[in-house]
Design an enzyme around this catalytic site. Sequence first.
Site, PDB file in Angstrom:
ATOM      1  N   HIS A  73      34.891 -22.077  -3.318  1.00 30.33           N
ATOM      2  CA  HIS A  73      35.729 -22.299  -2.127  1.00 30.33           C
ATOM      3  C   HIS A  73      36.880 -21.306  -2.089  1.00 30.33           C
ATOM      4  O   HIS A  73      37.717 -21.276  -2.992  1.00 30.33           O
ATOM      5  CB  HIS A  73      36.281 -23.721  -2.133  1.00 30.33           C
ATOM      6  CG  HIS A  73      36.878 -24.130  -0.818  1.00 30.33           C
ATOM      7  ND1 HIS A  73      36.130 -24.671   0.195  1.00 30.33           N
ATOM      8  CD2 HIS A  73      38.137 -24.071  -0.349  1.00 30.33           C
ATOM      9  CE1 HIS A  73      36.917 -24.933   1.238  1.00 30.33           C
ATOM     10  NE2 HIS A  73      38.150 -24.563   0.926  1.00 30.33           N
ATOM     11  N   ASP A  75      39.642 -19.655   0.978  1.00 27.22           N
ATOM     12  CA  ASP A  75      40.094 -19.777   2.369  1.00 27.22           C
ATOM     13  C   ASP A  75      40.623 -18.475   2.952  1.00 27.22           C
ATOM     14  O   ASP A  75      41.425 -18.501   3.895  1.00 27.22           O
ATOM     15  CB  ASP A  75      41.180 -20.855   2.464  1.00 27.22           C
ATOM     16  CG  ASP A  75      40.603 -22.256   2.528  1.00 27.22           C
ATOM     17  OD1 ASP A  75      39.939 -22.565   3.536  1.00 27.22           O
ATOM     18  OD2 ASP A  75      40.806 -23.037   1.587  1.00 27.22           O
ATOM     19  N   GLU A 178      34.013 -26.361   6.143  1.00 26.26           N
ATOM     20  CA  GLU A 178      34.874 -27.352   5.510  1.00 26.26           C
ATOM     21  C   GLU A 178      35.329 -28.393   6.525  1.00 26.26           C
ATOM     22  O   GLU A 178      36.290 -28.203   7.251  1.00 26.26           O
ATOM     23  CB  GLU A 178      36.099 -26.689   4.867  1.00 26.26           C
ATOM     24  CG  GLU A 178      36.938 -27.674   4.075  1.00 26.26           C
ATOM     25  CD  GLU A 178      38.151 -27.041   3.430  1.00 26.26           C
ATOM     26  OE1 GLU A 178      38.694 -27.657   2.509  1.00 26.26           O
ATOM     27  OE2 GLU A 178      38.551 -25.941   3.852  1.00 26.26           O
ATOM     28  N   HIS A 205      37.136 -33.455   6.039  1.00 27.99           N
ATOM     29  CA  HIS A 205      38.336 -32.840   5.480  1.00 27.99           C
ATOM     30  C   HIS A 205      39.308 -33.999   5.250  1.00 27.99           C
ATOM     31  O   HIS A 205      38.874 -35.068   4.813  1.00 27.99           O
ATOM     32  CB  HIS A 205      38.898 -31.740   6.394  1.00 27.99           C
ATOM     33  CG  HIS A 205      39.911 -30.888   5.705  1.00 27.99           C
ATOM     34  ND1 HIS A 205      41.246 -30.931   6.011  1.00 27.99           N
ATOM     35  CD2 HIS A 205      39.785 -29.996   4.689  1.00 27.99           C
ATOM     36  CE1 HIS A 205      41.916 -30.109   5.224  1.00 27.99           C
ATOM     37  NE2 HIS A 205      41.046 -29.524   4.397  1.00 27.99           N
ATOM     38  N   HIS A 251      37.068 -33.804  -0.693  1.00 27.96           N
ATOM     39  CA  HIS A 251      37.832 -34.396   0.416  1.00 27.96           C
ATOM     40  C   HIS A 251      37.332 -35.768   0.861  1.00 27.96           C
ATOM     41  O   HIS A 251      37.979 -36.386   1.710  1.00 27.96           O
ATOM     42  CB  HIS A 251      37.874 -33.475   1.642  1.00 27.96           C
ATOM     43  CG  HIS A 251      38.821 -32.321   1.519  1.00 27.96           C
ATOM     44  ND1 HIS A 251      40.180 -32.444   1.691  1.00 27.96           N
ATOM     45  CD2 HIS A 251      38.606 -31.017   1.230  1.00 27.96           C
ATOM     46  CE1 HIS A 251      40.767 -31.271   1.527  1.00 27.96           C
ATOM     47  NE2 HIS A 251      39.825 -30.381   1.228  1.00 27.96           N
ATOM     48  N   HIS A 272      35.535 -27.971  -4.446  1.00 27.58           N
ATOM     49  CA  HIS A 272      36.882 -27.691  -4.969  1.00 27.58           C
ATOM     50  C   HIS A 272      37.605 -29.004  -5.259  1.00 27.58           C
ATOM     51  O   HIS A 272      38.478 -29.431  -4.529  1.00 27.58           O
ATOM     52  CB  HIS A 272      37.672 -26.780  -4.024  1.00 27.58           C
ATOM     53  CG  HIS A 272      37.826 -27.260  -2.611  1.00 27.58           C
ATOM     54  ND1 HIS A 272      36.762 -27.555  -1.791  1.00 27.58           N
ATOM     55  CD2 HIS A 272      38.937 -27.480  -1.851  1.00 27.58           C
ATOM     56  CE1 HIS A 272      37.206 -27.946  -0.611  1.00 27.58           C
ATOM     57  NE2 HIS A 272      38.529 -27.903  -0.620  1.00 27.58           N
ATOM     58  N   ASP A 341      39.924 -22.576  -4.704  1.00 27.33           N
ATOM     59  CA  ASP A 341      40.714 -22.915  -3.515  1.00 27.33           C
ATOM     60  C   ASP A 341      41.770 -21.848  -3.234  1.00 27.33           C
ATOM     61  O   ASP A 341      42.817 -22.134  -2.644  1.00 27.33           O
ATOM     62  CB  ASP A 341      41.369 -24.290  -3.659  1.00 27.33           C
ATOM     63  CG  ASP A 341      41.570 -24.991  -2.314  1.00 27.33           C
ATOM     64  OD1 ASP A 341      41.256 -24.399  -1.273  1.00 27.33           O
ATOM     65  OD2 ASP A 341      42.048 -26.145  -2.319  1.00 27.33           O
TER      66      ASP A 341
END
Length: 447
Positions: A73, A75, A178, A205, A251, A272, A341
């Site tokens: 993961h 971003d 995600e 999420h 999540h 993650h 992450d």
Amino acid sequence: MPGEASESELRGPVQVPDGWSGQTHSSGRQRVPRDSAMWTGWWLWPLVAVCTADQFRDNAVRLMQSTPVIDGHNDLPWQLLKRFNNQLQDPRANLTSLNGTHTNIPKLKAGFVGAQFWSAYTPCDTQNKDSVKRTLEQIDVIQRMCQLYPETFLCVTDSAGIQQAFQEGKVASLVGVEGGHSIDSSLGVLRALYHLGMRYLTLTHSCNTPWADNWLVDTGEDEAQSQGLSSFGQSVVKEMNRLGVIIDLAHVSVATMEAALQLSKAPVIFSHSSAYSVCRHRRNVPDHVLQLVKQTGSLVMVNFYNDYVSCKAEANLSQVADHLDYIKKVAGAGAVGFGGDYDGVSRLPSGLEDVSKYPDLVAELLRRQWTEEEVRGALAENLLRVFKAVEQASDHKQAPGEEPIPLGELEASCRTNYGYSGAPSLHLQPGTLLASLVTLLLSLCLL
């Protein structure tokens, strides 16, 4: 530990009498005073520790040259949206010189990152609004990264593609969506995103979808709506299995974890997340779920966010290794992976400040006596095994799921109802159906 000398080996076998002050031995050799020997030990020990640490890091680099890390993961696409509105030709967005992010091309190379699930993330406030549009834009920016930097990135959609990228010395780039709100409660959208390259979907999420509960349910901040997975949520999981999309349980609530692990025909991942027993944060994975991870051959890719590592604002590399150790202990070495992450969090452990630091974490695992086989598993082989199992469980010859989510389970704002009007009784909730019947009876009475 291997490669380290004992204190007695460093000081030698000669016993020096108390009070001796530098006389000559009968052999002709001059003895070294005790104080001098102690002083030598003081500076020699740090030197040995540094040399040993270098040895572990050298071994880490050697391993990673043949088995680079697959990270679950990252971003960076979200940073490209926030900072440049996805305009990759803006000179400031040049990934070879990008500043102020955890990720750029030189850092990826220094960290021996060989495959990356890039997050196609859109926030929860897009739910019931423009979540699908925003998700499509983030998938587009990932694909354009591969087009603009073909010497670095290779966009792939299967496990064989990852191995091809390894052989070519490129970063295999995969799409992870995600948040289940990105499919807008539509199996058709799920399938369309698959055809655009999505290879994992995080079921929620930090918000419930109409069909799955998120982790904030376990803190009491959100109310459970689906008690894990609703009937439609189960259809989503089944359709992901049919397509060959990895189910990601980062999540989600514990009830959603349990439901998905029990229902899925293929292993799942936590892209993650970390270990709840090490840091009691509800985003982490509790022990009984780690047992289900072990039973199903699934994978926990450890998150580096300080709050999930130490449950404090500050954390360090050693504490991340504690999570890796713990998951290996409870779920087995095959259940461990990395999901840093990076560029999605505001605080990172000292020693893991950006993606270039992966060799230091691998060196720490070697120092903790992880075997080379276990390290290679955590780096790449565990994820490849899960991905191949998901591919083998897929069945595109099977008819796709078609049952839509009941209309009453959707929010009406900013939404049309095409398709539902043909047979409304099949999709209305009991309360809505009762209201319709009352209206009909009143109309008849007025005739």
